[in-house]
Design a protein around this motif. Sequence first.
Motif, PDB file in Angstrom:
ATOM      1  N   ARG A  71      -7.061 106.487  19.511  1.00 36.76           N
ATOM      2  CA  ARG A  71      -7.507 107.309  18.247  1.00 36.76           C
ATOM      3  C   ARG A  71      -7.543 106.166  17.099  1.00 36.76           C
ATOM      4  N   HIS A  72      -6.871 105.567  16.978  1.00 38.31           N
ATOM      5  CA  HIS A  72      -6.680 105.145  15.652  1.00 38.31           C
ATOM      6  C   HIS A  72      -7.569 104.243  15.127  1.00 38.31           C
ATOM      7  N   ARG A  73      -8.210 103.710  15.883  1.00 42.78           N
ATOM      8  CA  ARG A  73      -9.746 103.037  16.077  1.00 42.78           C
ATOM      9  C   ARG A  73     -10.915 103.917  15.837  1.00 42.78           C
ATOM     10  N   ASP A 102     -10.440 106.685  13.850  1.00 43.14           N
ATOM     11  CA  ASP A 102     -10.536 106.810  12.555  1.00 43.14           C
ATOM     12  C   ASP A 102     -11.295 105.425  11.596  1.00 43.14           C
ATOM     13  N   VAL A 103     -10.816 104.368  11.710  1.00 46.12           N
ATOM     14  CA  VAL A 103     -11.862 103.428  11.105  1.00 46.12           C
ATOM     15  C   VAL A 103     -12.779 103.119  11.479  1.00 46.12           C
ATOM     16  N   ALA A 105     -15.049 105.585  12.040  1.00 48.63           N
ATOM     17  CA  ALA A 105     -14.966 106.644  11.154  1.00 48.63           C
ATOM     18  C   ALA A 105     -15.901 106.460   9.653  1.00 48.63           C
ATOM     19  N   LEU A 120     -12.591  96.120  13.134  1.00 48.24           N
ATOM     20  CA  LEU A 120     -12.526  96.182  14.060  1.00 48.24           C
ATOM     21  C   LEU A 120     -13.677  95.685  15.100  1.00 48.24           C
TER      22      LEU A 120
END
Lengths: 252, 314
Positions: free
Chosen positions: B195-197, B199-200, B202, B213
Amino acid sequence: MIEIDGVSHAIGGQPILSDVTLRLPKGGVTALIGPNGAGKSTLLSLMARLQRLERGAIRFDGLDVARTPTDRLALKLAILRQETPIGTRLTLRDLVGFGRFPHHRGRPGPGDQEKVEEALALFDLQDLAHRFLDEVSGGQRQRALVAMTFAQDTDYLLLDEPLNNLDMAHARHLMRTLREVADSHGRTIVAVLHEVNYAAAHADRIVALKRGRLAFEGPPGEVLTDERLGALYGTPVTVREVDGHRVALHYA
Amino acid sequence: MQDSRLLALAAALLVLCAAFLTLGAQGDWGFILTWRGARLAALLVVGTAVAVATVLFQTVSSNRILTPSVMGFDALFVLLQTGLVFSLGGVGAAALPATARFALEGGLLMGAGLLLFGTLLGSRRPDLHRMVLTGLILGVLFRSLAGFLQRLIDPNDFVVAQASSFASFGAVDTELLGLAALLSAAAAAGAWVMRHRLDVLALGRDTAVGLGLDHRRAVLLVLVLVAALVSVSTALVGPVTFFGLLVTALAHRLMRTHRHALLLPAAALIAGITLVGGQIVVERLLGLTATLGVVVEFLGGLAFLLLVLKEPQR
Protein backbone atom coordinates in the motif's frame (compact mmCIF):
# COMPACT_ATOMS: atom_id res chain seq x y z
CA MET A 1 31.78 15.13 -6.13
CA ILE A 2 29.82 14.27 -9.26
CA GLU A 3 31.85 12.48 -11.89
CA ILE A 4 30.45 12.36 -15.40
CA ASP A 5 32.62 10.33 -17.76
CA GLY A 6 32.16 10.09 -21.50
CA VAL A 7 28.37 10.16 -21.39
CA SER A 8 26.68 9.81 -24.76
CA HIS A 9 22.98 9.39 -25.36
CA ALA A 10 20.82 9.06 -28.42
CA ILE A 11 17.05 9.02 -28.74
CA GLY A 12 15.69 7.25 -31.79
CA GLY A 13 19.01 7.48 -33.56
CA GLN A 14 19.30 11.21 -32.88
CA PRO A 15 22.41 12.03 -30.83
CA ILE A 16 21.39 14.11 -27.82
CA LEU A 17 24.61 14.01 -25.83
CA SER A 18 28.09 13.34 -27.22
CA ASP A 19 30.94 12.34 -24.96
CA VAL A 20 30.24 14.68 -22.05
CA THR A 21 32.88 14.61 -19.33
CA LEU A 22 32.57 16.77 -16.22
CA ARG A 23 33.71 17.03 -12.64
CA LEU A 24 31.39 18.89 -10.31
CA PRO A 25 32.88 19.41 -6.83
CA LYS A 26 30.74 18.99 -3.76
CA GLY A 27 28.95 22.06 -2.41
CA GLY A 28 27.56 25.20 -3.94
CA VAL A 29 25.20 25.90 -6.80
CA THR A 30 26.00 24.80 -10.34
CA ALA A 31 23.90 26.17 -13.16
CA LEU A 32 23.43 24.15 -16.32
CA ILE A 33 22.74 26.49 -19.22
CA GLY A 34 22.46 26.27 -22.96
CA PRO A 35 20.09 26.72 -25.89
CA ASN A 36 17.02 24.54 -26.51
CA GLY A 37 17.91 21.00 -27.45
CA ALA A 38 21.39 21.21 -25.96
CA GLY A 39 20.75 18.12 -23.86
CA LYS A 40 20.54 19.75 -20.43
CA SER A 41 17.37 17.98 -19.30
CA THR A 42 18.62 14.71 -20.75
CA LEU A 43 21.89 15.02 -18.87
CA LEU A 44 20.02 15.73 -15.66
CA SER A 45 17.67 12.79 -16.12
CA LEU A 46 20.63 10.49 -16.84
CA MET A 47 22.31 11.76 -13.69
CA ALA A 48 19.15 11.01 -11.74
CA ARG A 49 18.95 7.51 -13.30
CA LEU A 50 15.51 8.35 -14.79
CA GLN A 51 16.86 7.14 -18.11
CA ARG A 52 19.27 4.32 -18.64
CA LEU A 53 22.88 5.25 -19.35
CA GLU A 54 23.95 3.74 -22.61
CA ARG A 55 27.45 5.03 -22.93
CA GLY A 56 29.65 6.40 -20.16
CA ALA A 57 29.42 6.53 -16.38
CA ILE A 58 28.06 8.86 -13.72
CA ARG A 59 29.09 8.68 -10.08
CA PHE A 60 27.92 10.59 -7.01
CA ASP A 61 30.60 10.40 -4.29
CA GLY A 62 31.74 7.16 -5.87
CA LEU A 63 28.25 5.66 -6.20
CA ASP A 64 27.71 4.54 -9.78
CA VAL A 65 24.13 5.40 -10.82
CA ALA A 66 23.95 2.39 -13.11
CA ARG A 67 25.02 -0.08 -10.45
CA THR A 68 23.79 1.29 -7.14
CA PRO A 69 20.34 0.15 -5.93
CA THR A 70 17.73 2.82 -6.55
CA ASP A 71 16.68 3.18 -2.92
CA ARG A 72 20.29 3.86 -1.91
CA LEU A 73 20.54 6.52 -4.61
CA ALA A 74 17.34 8.16 -3.37
CA LEU A 75 19.19 8.91 -0.13
CA LYS A 76 22.07 10.48 -2.03
CA LEU A 77 20.32 12.56 -4.68
CA ALA A 78 16.89 14.09 -5.28
CA ILE A 79 15.52 15.26 -8.60
CA LEU A 80 12.91 17.81 -9.57
CA ARG A 81 11.34 17.18 -12.94
CA GLN A 82 8.58 18.91 -14.81
CA GLU A 83 6.13 16.06 -14.26
CA THR A 84 3.49 16.94 -11.71
CA PRO A 85 1.53 14.22 -9.92
CA ILE A 86 -1.86 14.27 -11.54
CA GLY A 87 -5.30 13.42 -10.32
CA THR A 88 -4.38 12.33 -6.84
CA ARG A 89 -5.98 13.98 -3.88
CA LEU A 90 -2.81 15.38 -2.39
CA THR A 91 -2.37 18.33 -0.12
CA LEU A 92 0.88 20.29 -0.35
CA ARG A 93 1.85 18.85 3.00
CA ASP A 94 1.22 15.31 1.65
CA LEU A 95 3.35 16.07 -1.40
CA VAL A 96 6.27 17.41 0.58
CA GLY A 97 5.83 14.45 2.93
CA PHE A 98 6.55 12.07 0.06
CA GLY A 99 10.07 13.47 0.02
CA ARG A 100 10.64 11.47 3.22
CA PHE A 101 9.62 8.16 1.62
CA PRO A 102 13.21 6.99 0.96
CA HIS A 103 13.81 7.32 4.71
CA HIS A 104 10.67 5.84 6.23
CA ARG A 105 9.35 3.66 3.38
CA GLY A 106 5.73 4.29 4.35
CA ARG A 107 5.97 4.58 8.13
CA PRO A 108 6.71 8.21 8.96
CA GLY A 109 8.07 9.03 12.38
CA PRO A 110 8.24 12.33 14.34
CA GLY A 111 11.64 13.10 12.80
CA ASP A 112 10.03 12.95 9.38
CA GLN A 113 7.21 15.33 10.37
CA GLU A 114 9.88 17.77 11.59
CA LYS A 115 11.71 17.68 8.27
CA VAL A 116 8.46 18.25 6.38
CA GLU A 117 7.61 21.30 8.49
CA GLU A 118 11.16 22.60 8.02
CA ALA A 119 10.81 22.28 4.25
CA LEU A 120 7.40 23.95 4.26
CA ALA A 121 8.75 26.85 6.31
CA LEU A 122 11.86 27.28 4.18
CA PHE A 123 9.83 27.52 0.98
CA ASP A 124 7.12 29.71 2.43
CA LEU A 125 4.33 27.17 2.12
CA GLN A 126 3.00 26.89 5.65
CA ASP A 127 -0.20 28.82 4.99
CA LEU A 128 -0.91 26.75 1.90
CA ALA A 129 0.10 23.36 3.29
CA HIS A 130 -3.46 22.13 3.81
CA ARG A 131 -4.62 23.02 0.29
CA PHE A 132 -4.94 20.39 -2.41
CA LEU A 133 -2.54 20.35 -5.36
CA ASP A 134 -5.25 21.28 -7.83
CA GLU A 135 -6.33 24.26 -5.72
CA VAL A 136 -3.06 26.19 -5.84
CA SER A 137 -1.36 28.10 -8.62
CA GLY A 138 1.36 26.69 -10.87
CA GLY A 139 4.01 28.67 -9.04
CA GLN A 140 2.89 27.41 -5.65
CA ARG A 141 2.90 23.85 -6.97
CA GLN A 142 6.41 24.42 -8.26
CA ARG A 143 7.63 25.58 -4.86
CA ALA A 144 6.01 22.56 -3.24
CA LEU A 145 7.87 20.27 -5.63
CA VAL A 146 11.18 21.93 -4.77
CA ALA A 147 10.29 21.64 -1.08
CA MET A 148 9.71 17.92 -1.62
CA THR A 149 13.22 17.45 -3.05
CA PHE A 150 14.62 19.42 -0.13
CA ALA A 151 12.73 17.26 2.39
CA GLN A 152 14.39 14.22 0.86
CA ASP A 153 17.49 15.38 2.77
CA THR A 154 20.04 14.37 0.17
CA ASP A 155 23.57 15.63 -0.46
CA TYR A 156 22.69 16.44 -4.07
CA LEU A 157 19.65 18.24 -5.46
CA LEU A 158 19.11 18.11 -9.20
CA LEU A 159 16.56 20.66 -10.36
CA ASP A 160 15.23 20.82 -13.91
CA GLU A 161 14.09 24.39 -14.53
CA PRO A 162 13.00 25.14 -10.95
CA LEU A 163 12.00 28.69 -11.85
CA ASN A 164 9.26 27.71 -14.31
CA ASN A 165 5.93 29.43 -13.60
CA LEU A 166 7.48 31.63 -10.93
CA ASP A 167 7.02 35.37 -11.01
CA MET A 168 9.89 37.79 -10.44
CA ALA A 169 9.49 37.87 -6.67
CA HIS A 170 9.15 34.12 -6.23
CA ALA A 171 11.97 33.32 -8.66
CA ARG A 172 14.35 35.57 -6.78
CA HIS A 173 13.19 34.18 -3.45
CA LEU A 174 13.65 30.61 -4.65
CA MET A 175 17.17 31.27 -5.93
CA ARG A 176 18.06 32.89 -2.65
CA THR A 177 16.59 29.93 -0.78
CA LEU A 178 18.65 27.55 -2.93
CA ARG A 179 21.72 29.59 -2.06
CA GLU A 180 20.83 29.23 1.61
CA VAL A 181 20.27 25.50 1.16
CA ALA A 182 23.73 25.20 -0.37
CA ASP A 183 25.49 27.43 2.14
CA SER A 184 23.80 26.68 5.48
CA HIS A 185 22.63 23.15 4.83
CA GLY A 186 25.71 22.03 2.95
CA ARG A 187 23.92 20.60 -0.05
CA THR A 188 25.11 20.54 -3.63
CA ILE A 189 22.66 21.93 -6.16
CA VAL A 190 22.72 21.41 -9.91
CA ALA A 191 19.99 23.38 -11.63
CA VAL A 192 19.04 23.72 -15.26
CA LEU A 193 18.30 27.41 -15.68
CA HIS A 194 16.69 28.88 -18.71
CA GLU A 195 17.38 32.50 -17.86
CA VAL A 196 21.13 32.97 -17.71
CA ASN A 197 20.90 36.01 -15.44
CA TYR A 198 19.71 33.94 -12.51
CA ALA A 199 22.76 31.78 -13.04
CA ALA A 200 24.96 34.85 -13.20
CA ALA A 201 23.54 36.23 -9.95
CA HIS A 202 23.48 33.09 -7.82
CA ALA A 203 25.61 30.25 -9.19
CA ASP A 204 29.12 29.34 -8.12
CA ARG A 205 29.85 27.72 -11.41
CA ILE A 206 28.33 27.56 -14.86
CA VAL A 207 28.28 24.54 -17.13
CA ALA A 208 27.22 25.33 -20.69
CA LEU A 209 26.04 22.71 -23.16
CA LYS A 210 25.50 23.16 -26.86
CA ARG A 211 24.24 20.45 -29.20
CA GLY A 212 25.06 17.70 -26.73
CA ARG A 213 28.60 18.80 -26.05
CA LEU A 214 30.28 20.73 -23.29
CA ALA A 215 30.76 24.30 -24.54
CA PHE A 216 32.45 25.82 -21.50
CA GLU A 217 32.47 25.74 -17.72
CA GLY A 218 33.70 27.90 -14.87
CA PRO A 219 32.70 30.65 -12.45
CA PRO A 220 30.26 33.24 -13.85
CA GLY A 221 32.73 36.08 -13.48
CA GLU A 222 35.11 34.26 -15.79
CA VAL A 223 32.99 32.58 -18.45
CA LEU A 224 30.07 34.94 -18.98
CA THR A 225 31.30 37.11 -21.81
CA ASP A 226 29.70 38.60 -24.91
CA GLU A 227 31.52 36.21 -27.23
CA ARG A 228 30.93 33.05 -25.23
CA LEU A 229 27.22 33.63 -24.63
CA GLY A 230 26.68 34.92 -28.14
CA ALA A 231 28.24 31.81 -29.61
CA LEU A 232 26.36 29.55 -27.18
CA TYR A 233 22.88 30.87 -27.86
CA GLY A 234 23.44 31.97 -31.45
CA THR A 235 22.18 35.49 -30.80
CA PRO A 236 23.98 38.74 -29.94
CA VAL A 237 24.43 39.14 -26.19
CA THR A 238 25.90 42.10 -24.33
CA VAL A 239 27.30 41.34 -20.90
CA ARG A 240 27.56 44.16 -18.37
CA GLU A 241 28.69 44.29 -14.78
CA VAL A 242 25.94 45.68 -12.54
CA ASP A 243 26.23 45.86 -8.74
CA GLY A 244 28.91 43.21 -8.68
CA HIS A 245 27.06 40.70 -10.89
CA ARG A 246 27.33 39.95 -14.58
CA VAL A 247 24.12 40.73 -16.42
CA ALA A 248 23.41 39.46 -19.92
CA LEU A 249 21.38 41.78 -22.10
CA HIS A 250 19.69 39.75 -24.80
CA TYR A 251 16.25 41.28 -24.89
CA ALA A 252 16.28 43.81 -27.70
CA MET B 1 -12.96 10.89 10.13
CA GLN B 2 -12.04 8.66 7.25
CA ASP B 3 -11.72 5.70 9.56
CA SER B 4 -15.25 6.28 10.74
CA ARG B 5 -16.41 6.20 7.13
CA LEU B 6 -14.76 2.82 6.70
CA LEU B 7 -16.49 1.58 9.82
CA ALA B 8 -19.82 2.85 8.51
CA LEU B 9 -19.26 0.99 5.25
CA ALA B 10 -18.35 -2.19 7.11
CA ALA B 11 -21.45 -1.89 9.27
CA ALA B 12 -23.65 -1.37 6.22
CA LEU B 13 -22.16 -4.44 4.58
CA LEU B 14 -22.75 -6.57 7.67
CA VAL B 15 -26.39 -5.50 7.80
CA LEU B 16 -26.85 -6.32 4.11
CA CYS B 17 -25.19 -9.71 4.50
CA ALA B 18 -27.49 -10.55 7.38
CA ALA B 19 -30.49 -9.44 5.32
CA PHE B 20 -29.35 -11.50 2.34
CA LEU B 21 -29.09 -14.61 4.48
CA THR B 22 -32.36 -14.22 6.30
CA LEU B 23 -34.91 -12.26 4.26
CA GLY B 24 -37.90 -14.27 3.08
CA ALA B 25 -36.43 -17.51 4.33
CA GLN B 26 -38.89 -20.36 4.63
CA GLY B 27 -38.03 -23.86 5.60
CA ASP B 28 -34.87 -25.63 6.58
CA TRP B 29 -32.38 -23.10 7.98
CA GLY B 30 -29.48 -25.45 7.50
CA PHE B 31 -30.11 -25.71 3.79
CA ILE B 32 -30.92 -22.03 3.35
CA LEU B 33 -27.84 -20.79 5.14
CA THR B 34 -25.53 -23.13 3.23
CA TRP B 35 -27.12 -22.32 -0.09
CA ARG B 36 -27.29 -18.58 0.46
CA GLY B 37 -24.00 -18.57 2.30
CA ALA B 38 -22.19 -19.90 -0.75
CA ARG B 39 -23.82 -17.33 -3.01
CA LEU B 40 -23.04 -14.57 -0.53
CA ALA B 41 -19.42 -15.69 -0.36
CA ALA B 42 -19.25 -15.66 -4.15
CA LEU B 43 -20.60 -12.12 -4.32
CA LEU B 44 -18.12 -10.92 -1.71
CA VAL B 45 -15.18 -12.64 -3.38
CA VAL B 46 -16.07 -11.22 -6.79
CA GLY B 47 -16.69 -7.78 -5.31
CA THR B 48 -13.32 -7.73 -3.58
CA ALA B 49 -11.53 -9.05 -6.64
CA VAL B 50 -13.00 -6.48 -9.03
CA ALA B 51 -12.57 -3.61 -6.58
CA VAL B 52 -8.93 -4.29 -5.73
CA ALA B 53 -8.02 -5.09 -9.35
CA THR B 54 -9.50 -1.82 -10.58
CA VAL B 55 -7.89 0.32 -7.88
CA LEU B 56 -4.51 -1.30 -8.58
CA PHE B 57 -4.83 -0.92 -12.32
CA GLN B 58 -5.86 2.73 -12.08
CA THR B 59 -2.88 3.48 -9.85
CA VAL B 60 -0.41 1.85 -12.15
CA SER B 61 -1.85 3.51 -15.26
CA SER B 62 -2.34 6.90 -13.54
CA ASN B 63 -5.86 7.09 -14.83
CA ARG B 64 -9.33 6.96 -13.29
CA ILE B 65 -11.23 5.96 -16.40
CA LEU B 66 -9.35 2.79 -17.24
CA THR B 67 -10.15 -0.62 -15.87
CA PRO B 68 -8.48 -3.96 -16.55
CA SER B 69 -11.46 -4.88 -18.71
CA VAL B 70 -11.18 -1.77 -20.92
CA MET B 71 -7.64 -2.97 -21.53
CA GLY B 72 -8.83 -6.38 -22.60
CA PHE B 73 -7.73 -8.35 -19.53
CA ASP B 74 -10.97 -10.25 -19.11
CA ALA B 75 -11.40 -10.78 -22.86
CA LEU B 76 -7.99 -12.42 -22.75
CA PHE B 77 -9.15 -14.72 -19.98
CA VAL B 78 -12.22 -15.77 -21.99
CA LEU B 79 -9.94 -16.44 -24.95
CA LEU B 80 -7.75 -18.63 -22.76
CA GLN B 81 -10.80 -20.53 -21.52
CA THR B 82 -12.06 -21.05 -25.06
CA GLY B 83 -8.57 -21.93 -26.28
CA LEU B 84 -8.29 -24.58 -23.62
CA VAL B 85 -11.53 -26.24 -24.71
CA PHE B 86 -10.45 -25.95 -28.34
CA SER B 87 -7.09 -27.61 -27.74
CA LEU B 88 -8.17 -30.23 -25.25
CA GLY B 89 -11.61 -30.90 -26.68
CA GLY B 90 -14.78 -30.77 -24.61
CA VAL B 91 -14.16 -34.12 -22.99
CA GLY B 92 -10.57 -33.30 -22.21
CA ALA B 93 -11.43 -29.93 -20.73
CA ALA B 94 -14.32 -31.35 -18.73
CA ALA B 95 -12.03 -34.10 -17.48
CA LEU B 96 -9.77 -31.56 -15.84
CA PRO B 97 -11.04 -30.67 -12.41
CA ALA B 98 -12.46 -27.15 -12.46
CA THR B 99 -9.81 -25.98 -10.04
CA ALA B 100 -6.98 -27.23 -12.24
CA ARG B 101 -8.50 -25.55 -15.29
CA PHE B 102 -8.87 -22.34 -13.33
CA ALA B 103 -5.28 -22.51 -12.07
CA LEU B 104 -4.01 -23.11 -15.60
CA GLU B 105 -6.06 -20.28 -17.09
CA GLY B 106 -5.09 -17.96 -14.26
CA GLY B 107 -1.42 -18.75 -14.66
CA LEU B 108 -1.59 -18.16 -18.40
CA LEU B 109 -3.39 -14.86 -17.86
CA MET B 110 -0.66 -13.71 -15.48
CA GLY B 111 2.00 -14.53 -18.01
CA ALA B 112 0.18 -12.97 -20.95
CA GLY B 113 -0.81 -9.90 -18.94
CA LEU B 114 2.77 -9.30 -17.85
CA LEU B 115 4.01 -9.63 -21.40
CA LEU B 116 1.44 -7.34 -22.93
CA PHE B 117 1.04 -4.70 -20.29
CA GLY B 118 4.40 -4.89 -18.61
CA THR B 119 6.01 -3.26 -21.62
CA LEU B 120 3.25 -0.69 -22.02
CA LEU B 121 3.18 0.44 -18.42
CA GLY B 122 6.83 0.12 -17.47
CA SER B 123 8.16 2.33 -20.22
CA ARG B 124 9.45 5.86 -19.86
CA ARG B 125 6.39 7.92 -20.64
CA PRO B 126 3.30 5.73 -20.92
CA ASP B 127 1.34 7.46 -23.63
CA LEU B 128 -2.20 7.28 -22.35
CA HIS B 129 -3.83 7.37 -25.74
CA ARG B 130 -1.61 4.64 -27.09
CA MET B 131 -2.37 2.54 -24.04
CA VAL B 132 -6.11 2.92 -24.31
CA LEU B 133 -6.07 2.28 -28.05
CA THR B 134 -3.90 -0.77 -27.62
CA GLY B 135 -6.18 -2.07 -24.91
CA LEU B 136 -9.32 -1.51 -26.93
CA ILE B 137 -7.86 -3.16 -30.01
CA LEU B 138 -6.51 -6.06 -27.98
CA GLY B 139 -9.91 -6.47 -26.38
CA VAL B 140 -11.55 -6.65 -29.79
CA LEU B 141 -8.87 -9.06 -30.97
CA PHE B 142 -9.32 -11.39 -28.03
CA ARG B 143 -13.10 -11.36 -28.26
CA SER B 144 -12.97 -12.02 -32.01
CA LEU B 145 -10.47 -14.84 -31.60
CA ALA B 146 -12.61 -16.37 -28.89
CA GLY B 147 -15.66 -16.12 -31.13
CA PHE B 148 -13.72 -17.65 -34.02
CA LEU B 149 -12.52 -20.55 -31.89
CA GLN B 150 -16.04 -21.11 -30.69
CA ARG B 151 -17.19 -21.50 -34.28
CA LEU B 152 -14.47 -24.06 -34.89
CA ILE B 153 -15.23 -26.05 -31.82
CA ASP B 154 -17.29 -29.20 -32.15
CA PRO B 155 -20.85 -28.33 -31.06
CA ASN B 156 -20.61 -30.79 -28.17
CA ASP B 157 -17.46 -29.17 -26.92
CA PHE B 158 -18.96 -25.76 -27.57
CA VAL B 159 -21.42 -26.24 -24.74
CA VAL B 160 -18.50 -26.47 -22.34
CA ALA B 161 -16.92 -23.34 -23.73
CA GLN B 162 -20.18 -21.45 -23.78
CA ALA B 163 -20.84 -22.19 -20.15
CA SER B 164 -17.63 -20.45 -19.22
CA SER B 165 -18.15 -17.31 -21.28
CA PHE B 166 -21.73 -16.78 -20.22
CA ALA B 167 -21.23 -16.99 -16.50
CA SER B 168 -23.26 -14.52 -14.55
CA PHE B 169 -23.89 -13.29 -11.06
CA GLY B 170 -26.87 -15.57 -10.79
CA ALA B 171 -25.05 -18.72 -11.78
CA VAL B 172 -21.81 -18.62 -9.87
CA ASP B 173 -19.56 -21.63 -10.18
CA THR B 174 -19.34 -22.62 -6.54
CA GLU B 175 -16.92 -25.45 -7.26
CA LEU B 176 -14.23 -22.88 -7.80
CA LEU B 177 -15.28 -20.78 -4.87
CA GLY B 178 -12.78 -22.17 -2.41
CA LEU B 179 -9.75 -21.66 -4.64
CA ALA B 180 -11.06 -18.33 -5.89
CA ALA B 181 -11.58 -17.05 -2.37
CA LEU B 182 -8.06 -18.09 -1.43
CA LEU B 183 -6.50 -16.48 -4.47
CA SER B 184 -8.56 -13.34 -3.97
CA ALA B 185 -7.53 -13.08 -0.35
CA ALA B 186 -3.87 -13.64 -1.19
CA ALA B 187 -3.88 -11.02 -3.93
CA ALA B 188 -5.73 -8.51 -1.74
CA ALA B 189 -3.20 -9.16 1.02
CA GLY B 190 -0.43 -8.56 -1.52
CA ALA B 191 -2.00 -5.25 -2.47
CA TRP B 192 -2.27 -4.32 1.22
CA VAL B 193 1.41 -5.09 1.81
CA MET B 194 2.26 -2.85 -1.15
CA ARG B 195 0.00 0.00 0.00
CA HIS B 196 2.78 2.52 0.70
CA ARG B 197 4.55 1.73 -2.55
CA LEU B 198 1.23 2.14 -4.36
CA ASP B 199 0.91 5.66 -2.98
CA VAL B 200 4.33 6.49 -4.44
CA LEU B 201 3.52 4.70 -7.69
CA ALA B 202 0.48 6.94 -8.09
CA LEU B 203 2.77 9.98 -8.28
CA GLY B 204 4.00 9.02 -11.71
CA ARG B 205 7.09 7.22 -12.97
CA ASP B 206 9.74 9.94 -12.68
CA THR B 207 8.71 11.04 -9.21
CA ALA B 208 8.48 7.43 -8.03
CA VAL B 209 11.95 6.58 -9.33
CA GLY B 210 13.34 9.79 -7.83
CA LEU B 211 12.00 8.66 -4.45
CA GLY B 212 13.84 5.37 -4.76
CA LEU B 213 10.99 3.06 -5.77
CA ASP B 214 11.92 0.18 -8.06
CA HIS B 215 9.28 1.25 -10.54
CA ARG B 216 9.51 -1.56 -13.03
CA ARG B 217 9.37 -4.23 -10.37
CA ALA B 218 6.43 -2.56 -8.63
CA VAL B 219 4.46 -2.30 -11.89
CA LEU B 220 5.08 -5.97 -12.71
CA LEU B 221 4.03 -7.05 -9.22
CA VAL B 222 0.84 -5.03 -9.52
CA LEU B 223 0.08 -6.58 -12.91
CA VAL B 224 0.49 -10.08 -11.48
CA LEU B 225 -1.97 -9.20 -8.73
CA VAL B 226 -4.39 -7.67 -11.23
CA ALA B 227 -4.19 -10.78 -13.43
CA ALA B 228 -4.90 -13.04 -10.46
CA LEU B 229 -7.90 -10.95 -9.40
CA VAL B 230 -9.31 -10.68 -12.94
CA SER B 231 -9.01 -14.46 -13.26
CA VAL B 232 -11.05 -14.86 -10.11
CA SER B 233 -13.85 -12.52 -11.10
CA THR B 234 -14.05 -13.65 -14.73
CA ALA B 235 -13.99 -17.34 -13.82
CA LEU B 236 -16.76 -16.87 -11.28
CA VAL B 237 -19.11 -14.44 -13.01
CA GLY B 238 -17.69 -13.74 -16.44
CA PRO B 239 -16.48 -10.45 -17.95
CA VAL B 240 -17.61 -7.44 -15.98
CA THR B 241 -16.82 -4.20 -17.74
CA PHE B 242 -17.97 -1.15 -15.78
CA PHE B 243 -18.55 -2.38 -12.29
CA GLY B 244 -14.99 -1.75 -11.18
CA LEU B 245 -15.22 1.81 -12.41
CA LEU B 246 -18.35 2.45 -10.38
CA VAL B 247 -16.70 1.10 -7.26
CA THR B 248 -13.48 3.09 -7.55
CA ALA B 249 -15.33 6.29 -8.44
CA LEU B 250 -17.46 5.92 -5.32
CA ALA B 251 -14.45 5.02 -3.18
CA HIS B 252 -12.52 8.12 -4.27
CA ARG B 253 -15.57 10.33 -3.78
CA LEU B 254 -16.22 9.00 -0.33
CA MET B 255 -12.73 8.73 1.09
CA ARG B 256 -11.19 11.81 -0.54
CA THR B 257 -7.68 10.52 -0.05
CA HIS B 258 -4.67 9.36 -2.03
CA ARG B 259 -3.79 6.70 0.50
CA HIS B 260 -4.31 3.14 -0.63
CA ALA B 261 -4.52 2.05 2.99
CA LEU B 262 -7.97 3.64 2.92
CA LEU B 263 -8.91 3.29 -0.73
CA LEU B 264 -8.45 -0.47 -1.00
CA PRO B 265 -10.70 -1.44 1.93
CA ALA B 266 -13.24 1.24 0.95
CA ALA B 267 -13.45 -0.05 -2.61
CA ALA B 268 -13.83 -3.66 -1.46
CA LEU B 269 -16.56 -2.72 1.02
CA ILE B 270 -18.43 -0.61 -1.52
CA ALA B 271 -18.25 -3.45 -4.03
CA GLY B 272 -19.67 -5.83 -1.46
CA ILE B 273 -22.45 -3.42 -0.55
CA THR B 274 -23.36 -2.85 -4.20
CA LEU B 275 -23.43 -6.53 -5.11
CA VAL B 276 -25.17 -7.85 -2.01
CA GLY B 277 -27.55 -4.91 -1.85
CA GLY B 278 -28.13 -5.13 -5.58
CA GLN B 279 -28.89 -8.85 -5.43
CA ILE B 280 -31.36 -8.27 -2.59
CA VAL B 281 -33.08 -5.59 -4.67
CA VAL B 282 -33.17 -7.84 -7.74
CA GLU B 283 -34.57 -10.79 -5.80
CA ARG B 284 -36.96 -9.11 -3.37
CA LEU B 285 -38.00 -5.91 -5.10
CA LEU B 286 -37.68 -6.66 -8.78
CA GLY B 287 -38.74 -10.28 -8.42
CA LEU B 288 -35.84 -11.44 -10.58
CA THR B 289 -37.17 -9.61 -13.63
CA ALA B 290 -33.75 -8.05 -14.04
CA THR B 291 -30.39 -9.64 -13.37
CA LEU B 292 -27.75 -8.25 -11.06
CA GLY B 293 -25.29 -8.11 -13.90
CA VAL B 294 -27.54 -5.82 -15.90
CA VAL B 295 -28.24 -3.49 -12.96
CA VAL B 296 -24.61 -3.29 -11.93
CA GLU B 297 -23.27 -2.74 -15.42
CA PHE B 298 -25.90 -0.08 -16.05
CA LEU B 299 -24.90 1.86 -12.95
CA GLY B 300 -21.25 1.38 -13.82
CA GLY B 301 -21.81 2.60 -17.35
CA LEU B 302 -23.46 5.73 -15.99
CA ALA B 303 -20.47 6.28 -13.74
CA PHE B 304 -18.19 5.93 -16.75
CA LEU B 305 -20.13 8.53 -18.72
CA LEU B 306 -20.15 10.94 -15.82
CA LEU B 307 -16.40 10.55 -15.35
CA VAL B 308 -15.71 11.13 -19.01
CA LEU B 309 -17.96 14.17 -19.24
CA LYS B 310 -17.02 16.07 -16.11
CA GLU B 311 -14.20 18.63 -15.82
CA PRO B 312 -10.84 16.94 -16.26
CA GLN B 313 -9.13 16.90 -12.93
CA ARG B 314 -5.58 18.11 -12.77
